[in-house]
Design an enzyme around this catalytic site. Structure first.
Site, short mmCIF file in Angstrom:
data_model
loop_
_atom_site.label_atom_id
_atom_site.label_comp_id
_atom_site.label_asym_id
_atom_site.label_seq_id
_atom_site.Cartn_x
_atom_site.Cartn_y
_atom_site.Cartn_z
N ASP A 85 3.49 0.89 12.27
CA ASP A 85 2.35 0.26 11.32
C ASP A 85 2.01 -1.22 11.85
O ASP A 85 0.92 -1.60 11.40
CB ASP A 85 2.44 0.29 9.77
CG ASP A 85 2.32 2.01 9.45
OD1 ASP A 85 1.85 2.76 10.31
OD2 ASP A 85 2.81 2.20 8.51
N ARG A 118 -9.18 0.22 3.57
CA ARG A 118 -8.07 1.28 2.83
C ARG A 118 -6.70 0.53 2.77
O ARG A 118 -6.10 0.88 1.99
CB ARG A 118 -8.06 2.56 3.79
CG ARG A 118 -9.01 3.29 4.08
CD ARG A 118 -8.54 4.73 4.85
NE ARG A 118 -7.35 4.88 4.41
CZ ARG A 118 -6.50 5.19 5.27
NH1 ARG A 118 -6.52 5.33 6.43
NH2 ARG A 118 -5.47 5.54 4.58
N ARG A 145 0.52 15.62 12.56
CA ARG A 145 1.10 15.02 11.39
C ARG A 145 1.79 16.27 10.50
O ARG A 145 1.24 16.61 9.19
CB ARG A 145 0.24 14.22 10.45
CG ARG A 145 0.12 12.94 11.64
CD ARG A 145 -0.97 11.88 10.83
NE ARG A 145 0.19 11.02 9.81
CZ ARG A 145 -0.42 10.04 9.23
NH1 ARG A 145 -1.57 9.69 9.28
NH2 ARG A 145 0.39 9.45 8.24
N LYS A 200 0.95 -1.16 -0.16
CA LYS A 200 -0.07 0.06 -0.02
C LYS A 200 0.76 1.22 0.14
O LYS A 200 0.60 2.30 -0.73
CB LYS A 200 -0.76 -0.21 1.32
CG LYS A 200 -1.55 1.27 1.54
CD LYS A 200 -2.27 1.56 2.76
CE LYS A 200 -2.60 2.79 3.37
NZ LYS A 200 -1.32 3.68 4.07
N ASN A 201 1.72 1.32 1.10
CA ASN A 201 2.67 2.49 1.12
C ASN A 201 3.58 2.90 -0.11
O ASN A 201 4.06 3.93 -0.32
CB ASN A 201 3.31 2.84 2.39
CG ASN A 201 2.09 2.88 3.44
OD1 ASN A 201 1.04 3.38 3.09
ND2 ASN A 201 2.34 2.91 4.70
N CYS A 224 -6.45 14.53 12.03
CA CYS A 224 -5.10 13.38 12.01
C CYS A 224 -5.66 12.42 13.09
O CYS A 224 -6.32 12.82 14.06
CB CYS A 224 -3.67 14.20 12.51
SG CYS A 224 -3.75 15.10 13.67
N1 EPU Z 1 7.32 14.48 10.70
C1 EPU Z 1 7.68 15.74 11.14
N2 EPU Z 1 7.62 16.66 9.78
C2 EPU Z 1 7.21 16.21 8.75
C3 EPU Z 1 6.73 14.66 8.46
C4 EPU Z 1 6.71 14.04 9.42
O1 EPU Z 1 7.71 16.07 12.29
O2 EPU Z 1 7.24 16.84 7.80
C5 EPU Z 1 7.14 13.50 11.90
C6 EPU Z 1 5.68 12.82 12.05
O3 EPU Z 1 4.88 13.84 12.95
C7 EPU Z 1 5.86 11.47 12.78
C8 EPU Z 1 7.32 11.28 12.38
O4 EPU Z 1 7.91 12.36 11.68
O5 EPU Z 1 6.07 11.85 14.14
C9 EPU Z 1 7.20 10.37 11.01
O6 EPU Z 1 6.36 10.53 10.06
P1 EPU Z 1 6.41 10.12 8.38
O7 EPU Z 1 6.54 11.33 7.83
O8 EPU Z 1 7.45 9.08 8.46
O9 EPU Z 1 5.10 9.52 8.23
P2 EPU Z 1 4.16 9.65 6.82
O10 EPU Z 1 5.31 9.66 5.74
O11 EPU Z 1 2.97 10.58 7.05
C10 EPU Z 1 3.94 7.01 6.30
C11 EPU Z 1 3.03 5.93 6.44
C12 EPU Z 1 2.37 5.83 7.70
C13 EPU Z 1 3.51 5.27 8.66
C14 EPU Z 1 4.58 6.32 8.76
C15 EPU Z 1 5.88 6.00 9.41
C16 EPU Z 1 1.99 6.51 3.92
C17 EPU Z 1 1.12 7.05 3.30
N3 EPU Z 1 1.80 6.56 5.56
O12 EPU Z 1 3.46 8.11 6.97
O13 EPU Z 1 1.56 4.68 7.36
O14 EPU Z 1 2.95 5.10 9.96
O15 EPU Z 1 4.98 6.52 7.16
O16 EPU Z 1 6.19 4.62 8.90
O17 EPU Z 1 3.12 5.99 3.72
C18 EPU Z 1 -0.26 3.41 7.67
O18 EPU Z 1 0.04 2.68 6.63
O19 EPU Z 1 -1.28 2.68 8.51
C19 EPU Z 1 0.21 4.50 8.05
C20 EPU Z 1 -0.21 5.42 8.90
#
Ligand code: EPU
Length: 432
Positions: free
Chosen positions: A308, A400, A122, A22-23, A117
């Site tokens: 996750d 999803r 986020r 998915k991701n 969120c």
């Molecule tokens: N963060 C920041 N600033 C940013 C981006 C992130 O502070 O600009 C922080 C976040 O608040 C969090 C940490 O960094 O504390 C990690 O966030 P990350 O950006 O890695 O998460 P994401 O890219 O928004 C993806 C997956 C999530 C998964 C996370 C961590 C997708 C669409 N989502 O989210 O997947 O939990 O990486 O591995 O790829 C799921 O599949 O259920 C899911 C939520």
């Protein structure tokens, strides 16, 4: 609305085939907007987030043709708009990848962002930091407006240090830089398998990206991406969820179409708990016959234990003989599901980012909610192990991210069905 009904307490036996990740898919589909040609993407999971992205891309003028259940052709030669402001865009978090893709190719993007969120703050400050370093002006209101300010509206390569290890920021900045003028170096990158998959996809379309899967990614910008064929990797988290299902119920599953290396961080924890895990090429044999031992789990960016998988492993630990702890180090509020797990009989105390779990002998069926995608997966895992009937509401969150979960589980002996409940109230938006 729909509910899952599980008559649990039975071990699982048989084979499950894992779908595409998915991701990875939710990044690669937006990345197809960068390709000035037709790209054929294989092993796409049939999940609602993917369907939604197809609609969004079509709204921007891409031709999206589903060849079969798991293959799509996306032709982005005919893009007519760089504005993704349809309310659908707000339904998934991954819509932020539209910014990197549109900005990278067209030098501009306006993209609506998810408002709420569901497991803590986020922010996207690191995405924005990267876009700005590449020479974009970025404004945020209810949309993100990004525009390249350099000559010919083209971004320019830069050295970028991410202050936070972020999956989304690493992938988004990688996309934006793929067609920038000159070389970009991104440091302190996330290393998840789907980051490597996105880089491989872009490279197969003509990009020049090296180092994905390490802390430092180097991108030499190219003028154009052309079409090609790409096959998405298997879903690490879906595979991990089936591993936890058999750990919770007992029995034996052959989990097919996995990359065992991606599973190590999950396998080692299950083995600590007394679960037998054997790797065979692209298959894992997972068996649980004896009692579960307690252990401690801390989520970390890859190659650490994935956040996750945190709710699903907590559901298994709640059946272990003794006290375990689960520490959530990625998200600030990912324990909302614990109240639901308690309804099934789990004994858990949450203190900020740590859950202390005292294992119980068995769960008993109850009516629980899927608070979000992985929380919902944990309810399925727990419900399969629980004696009696478990009803899970708000299962659209689960759908999803899990392709055909009902039939996959039925094929290994689970008594699970989906029923329509006309009067169930609509849940809050989920943005996972
Ligand atoms: N963060 C920041 N600033 C940013 C981006 C992130 O502070 O600009 C922080 C976040 O608040 C969090 C940490 O960094 O504390 C990690 O966030 P990350 O950006 O890695 O998460 P994401 O890219 O928004 C993806 C997956 C999530 C998964 C996370 C961590 C997708 C669409 N989502 O989210 O997947 O939990 O990486 O591995 O790829 C799921 O599949 O259920 C899911 C939520």
């Amino acid at each position: 609305m729909y509910q899952y009904i599980i008559n649990g307490g039975q071990p699982l036996f048989g084979e499950v085939t894992i779908s595409g990740a998915k991701n990875a898919a939710v990044a690669i589909i937006p990345a197809a907007l960068m390709v000035d040609g037709v790209c054929r993407i294989e092993n796409i999971p049939q999940i609602s987030d993917v369907t939604l992205l197809y609609t969004i891309l079509a709204g921007l003028g891409a031709k999206v043709t589903e060849i079969d259940d798991h293959t799509v052709e996306i032709d982005s030669r005919s893009i007519t708009s760089t504005e993704a402001v349809d309310p659908l865009v707000c339904k998934i978090r991954a819509s932020y990848y539209l910014i990197g893709a549109l900005l990278g190719r067209f030098g501009e993007a306006t993209v609506a962002m998810p408002g709420g969120c569901n497991f803590g703050v986020r922010p996207i400050d690191q995405h924005v930091k990267g876009f700005k370093a590449l020479g974009a002006a970025v404004d945020e209101d209810e949309c993100v407006h990004a525009q390249a300010i350099g000559p010919n509206r083209r971004l320019a390569g830069a050295n970028i240090y991410l202050d936070v290890v972020s999956v989304g920021a690493t992938m988004n900045v990688m996309m934006a830089a793929a067609m920038a003028k000159g070389t970009t170096v991104i440091e302190n990158c996330a290393k998840e398998p789907h980051i490597v998959d996105l880089a491989n996809f872009l490279n197969s379309m003509g990009a020049d990206i090296k180092g994905a899967g390490t802390d430092t990614i180097k991108i030499r910008g190219v003028d154009r991406l052309t079409g090609g064929t790409y096959c998405i990797i298997p879903d690490q988290i879906e595979a991990g969820t089936y591993m936890t299902a058999v750990a919770a119920t007992g029995g034996q599953l052959l989990i097919k179409n996995v990359i065992p290396k991606h599973m190590d961080c999950i396998s080692v924890k299950l083995m600590e708990m007394g679960v037998y895990v054997e790797e065979m090429d692209d298959t894992l044999l997972v068996r649980r016959t004896g009692a579960l031992r307690p252990t401690n789990v801390k989520t970390q960016p890859y190659p650490g234990f994935p956040t996750d998988m945190q709710p699903q492993i907590a559901a298994v630990l709640a059946l272990a003989q003794g006290r375990s702890t689960v520490t959530e180090a990625v998200w600030s509020n990912r324990f909302r599901y614990i109240d639901e797990l308690k309804k099934l009989g789990a004994q858990v105390e949450v203190d900020d980012r740590r859950a202390t779990i005292d294992g119980v002998e068995k769960f008993h069926g109850a009516h629980v909610q899927a608070c979000d995608l992985r929380a919902g997966a944990a309810m399925v895992v727990a419900g399969l192990a629980a004696e009696g009937t478990t009803q899970i509401s708000q299962v659209q969150f689960i759908e999803r991210g899990y392709e055909d979960i009902i039939n996959k589980l039925r094929s290994v002996g689970a008594d699970i069905s989906i029923v329509h409940i006309p009067d169930e109230p609509l849940p809050p938006e989920s943005v996972g």
